[in-house]
Scaffold this motif. Structure first.
Motif, PDB file in Angstrom:
ATOM      1  N   GLU A  27      17.795  -4.252   2.913  1.00 25.58           N
ATOM      2  CA  GLU A  27      18.440  -3.150   1.520  1.00 25.58           C
ATOM      3  C   GLU A  27      16.537  -3.108   1.936  1.00 25.58           C
ATOM      4  O   GLU A  27      15.869  -3.691   2.223  1.00 25.58           O
ATOM      5  N   PHE A  28      15.868  -1.650   1.513  1.00 25.11           N
ATOM      6  CA  PHE A  28      15.032  -1.129   1.506  1.00 25.11           C
ATOM      7  C   PHE A  28      14.535  -1.108  -0.154  1.00 25.11           C
ATOM      8  O   PHE A  28      15.628  -1.083  -0.283  1.00 25.11           O
ATOM      9  N   ALA A  29      13.307  -1.230  -0.666  1.00 24.99           N
ATOM     10  CA  ALA A  29      13.041  -1.330  -2.142  1.00 24.99           C
ATOM     11  C   ALA A  29      12.055  -0.233  -2.544  1.00 24.99           C
ATOM     12  O   ALA A  29      11.218  -0.636  -1.000  1.00 24.99           O
ATOM     13  N   HIS A  30      12.031   0.239  -3.438  1.00 22.93           N
ATOM     14  CA  HIS A  30      10.737   1.093  -3.741  1.00 22.93           C
ATOM     15  C   HIS A  30       9.805  -0.059  -4.843  1.00 22.93           C
ATOM     16  O   HIS A  30      10.675   0.089  -6.078  1.00 22.93           O
ATOM     17  N   ILE A  31       8.900  -0.189  -4.867  1.00 24.97           N
ATOM     18  CA  ILE A  31       8.336  -1.105  -5.871  1.00 24.97           C
ATOM     19  C   ILE A  31       7.641  -0.555  -6.523  1.00 24.97           C
ATOM     20  O   ILE A  31       6.825   1.033  -6.692  1.00 24.97           O
ATOM     21  N   THR A  32       8.265  -0.254  -7.797  1.00 29.09           N
ATOM     22  CA  THR A  32       7.350   0.237  -9.387  1.00 29.09           C
ATOM     23  C   THR A  32       6.455  -0.298  -9.697  1.00 29.09           C
ATOM     24  O   THR A  32       6.465   0.576 -10.752  1.00 29.09           O
ATOM     25  N   ASN A  44       0.766  -1.330  -0.393  1.00 26.45           N
ATOM     26  CA  ASN A  44       0.442   0.097  -0.103  1.00 26.45           C
ATOM     27  C   ASN A  44       0.602   1.104   0.062  1.00 26.45           C
ATOM     28  O   ASN A  44       0.494   1.976  -0.358  1.00 26.45           O
ATOM     29  N   GLU A  45       2.035   1.146   0.303  1.00 25.91           N
ATOM     30  CA  GLU A  45       2.899   2.081   0.341  1.00 25.91           C
ATOM     31  C   GLU A  45       4.202   2.129  -0.517  1.00 25.91           C
ATOM     32  O   GLU A  45       4.827   2.824  -0.544  1.00 25.91           O
ATOM     33  N   LYS A  46       4.234   1.385  -1.094  1.00 24.90           N
ATOM     34  CA  LYS A  46       4.984   1.046  -2.410  1.00 24.90           C
ATOM     35  C   LYS A  46       5.885   0.055  -1.680  1.00 24.90           C
ATOM     36  O   LYS A  46       7.280   1.311  -3.014  1.00 24.90           O
ATOM     37  N   LYS A  47       6.402  -0.200  -0.708  1.00 26.98           N
ATOM     38  CA  LYS A  47       7.786   0.102  -0.013  1.00 26.98           C
ATOM     39  C   LYS A  47       8.166  -1.715   0.298  1.00 26.98           C
ATOM     40  O   LYS A  47       7.056  -2.717   0.303  1.00 26.98           O
ATOM     41  N   LEU A  48       9.153  -1.706   0.133  1.00 28.09           N
ATOM     42  CA  LEU A  48       9.547  -3.351   0.480  1.00 28.09           C
ATOM     43  C   LEU A  48      11.347  -3.106   1.806  1.00 28.09           C
ATOM     44  O   LEU A  48      11.342  -2.293   1.184  1.00 28.09           O
ATOM     45  N   ASN A  49      11.203  -4.843   2.243  1.00 29.22           N
ATOM     46  CA  ASN A  49      12.299  -4.468   3.181  1.00 29.22           C
ATOM     47  C   ASN A  49      12.965  -5.868   2.721  1.00 29.22           C
ATOM     48  O   ASN A  49      12.198  -7.052   3.067  1.00 29.22           O
ATOM     49  N   GLY A  50      14.057  -6.173   1.795  1.00 28.52           N
ATOM     50  CA  GLY A  50      14.091  -7.484   2.248  1.00 28.52           C
ATOM     51  C   GLY A  50      16.020  -7.587   2.810  1.00 28.52           C
ATOM     52  O   GLY A  50      16.565  -6.429   2.741  1.00 28.52           O
ATOM     53  N   THR A  51      16.366  -8.958   3.370  1.00 26.17           N
ATOM     54  CA  THR A  51      17.282  -9.630   3.517  1.00 26.17           C
ATOM     55  C   THR A  51      17.965 -10.382   3.070  1.00 26.17           C
ATOM     56  O   THR A  51      17.201 -11.106   2.596  1.00 26.17           O
ATOM     57  N   ILE A  52      19.006 -10.362   1.827  1.00 24.44           N
ATOM     58  CA  ILE A  52      19.363 -11.268   1.322  1.00 24.44           C
ATOM     59  C   ILE A  52      20.081 -12.319   1.875  1.00 24.44           C
ATOM     60  O   ILE A  52      21.492 -11.312   1.987  1.00 24.44           O
ATOM     61  N   PHE A  53      20.706 -13.683   2.199  1.00 22.65           N
ATOM     62  CA  PHE A  53      21.536 -14.617   3.388  1.00 22.65           C
ATOM     63  C   PHE A  53      23.019 -14.909   1.892  1.00 22.65           C
ATOM     64  O   PHE A  53      22.562 -16.261   2.087  1.00 22.65           O
TER      65      PHE A  53
END
Length: 180
Positions: free
Chosen positions: A134-139, A85-94
């Motif tokens: 990382e944070f990400a912006h949903i496009t 709803n805010e076009k945001k994501l937080n991801g962690t890749i190991f």
């Protein structure tokens, strides 16, 4: 791009996303159903990699916020928190050390090379892990429906995400438009 409000887990399932991490890596990701995800990687260390039918744990934390986590055959662990709803994501890749040292091994359609991923996981060092938070912006947000095998069904190519965002890649019923 679909404009809808995400409230329930059903709102999330069947959704197709494109997002760009703050470090510039671009990913395409699809919540295929309540236990499976598909994705393509368009930018970053393993750009060109794509995967279908990856088993994952998919839950709604609170209305409109979702957590997805899985372990790949490479030994890479992924945890994503979607706030669509805010076009945001937080991801962690190991990433295991071997993926950081030999990313080219993984840049393929993983499903056809599971044996190679498992062999490499055993052959090369796992530690130290390369952790990418990382944070990400949903496009892009698309309503592809659940279990749609037309969403992620070919290798990524230069400009693919632009074609998708421009409405050139899929038809209105989320099938492939004319081939590029």
């Amino acid at each position: 791009m679909t404009e809808k409000e995400f409230k329930t887990l059903d709102d999330f399932l069947g959704t197709h996303f494109i997002y760009t991490y703050d470090n510039g890596w671009e990913y395409e990701w699809y919540a295929k159903n309540d236990h499976t995800v598909d994705y393509r990687i368009h930018g970053g260390m393993v750009a060109g990699r794509w995967v279908t039918d990856q088993e994952a744990n998919i839950v709604m934390l609170v209305p409109g916020i979702y957590k997805v986590a899985w372990t790949e055959p490479t030994g890479t662990d992924v945890a994503l928190d979607f706030v669509p709803n805010e076009k945001k994501l937080n991801g962690t890749i190991f990433f295991p050390n071997w993926v950081q040292q030999h990313p080219e091994i993984t840049v393929t359609y993983q499903n056809e090379h599971i044996d190679l991923m498992e062999e490499s996981r055993e052959k090369y060092a796992t530690y130290p892990k390369y952790v990418v938070p990382e944070f990400a912006h949903i496009t892009y947000i698309g309503d592809a429906g659940q279990n749609n095998n037309d969403v992620i069904n070919e290798a990524p190519y230069a400009g693919m995400t632009d074609d998708i965002r421009a409405g050139k890649f899929y038809t209105d019923d989320y099938k492939h438009a004319a081939k590029h």
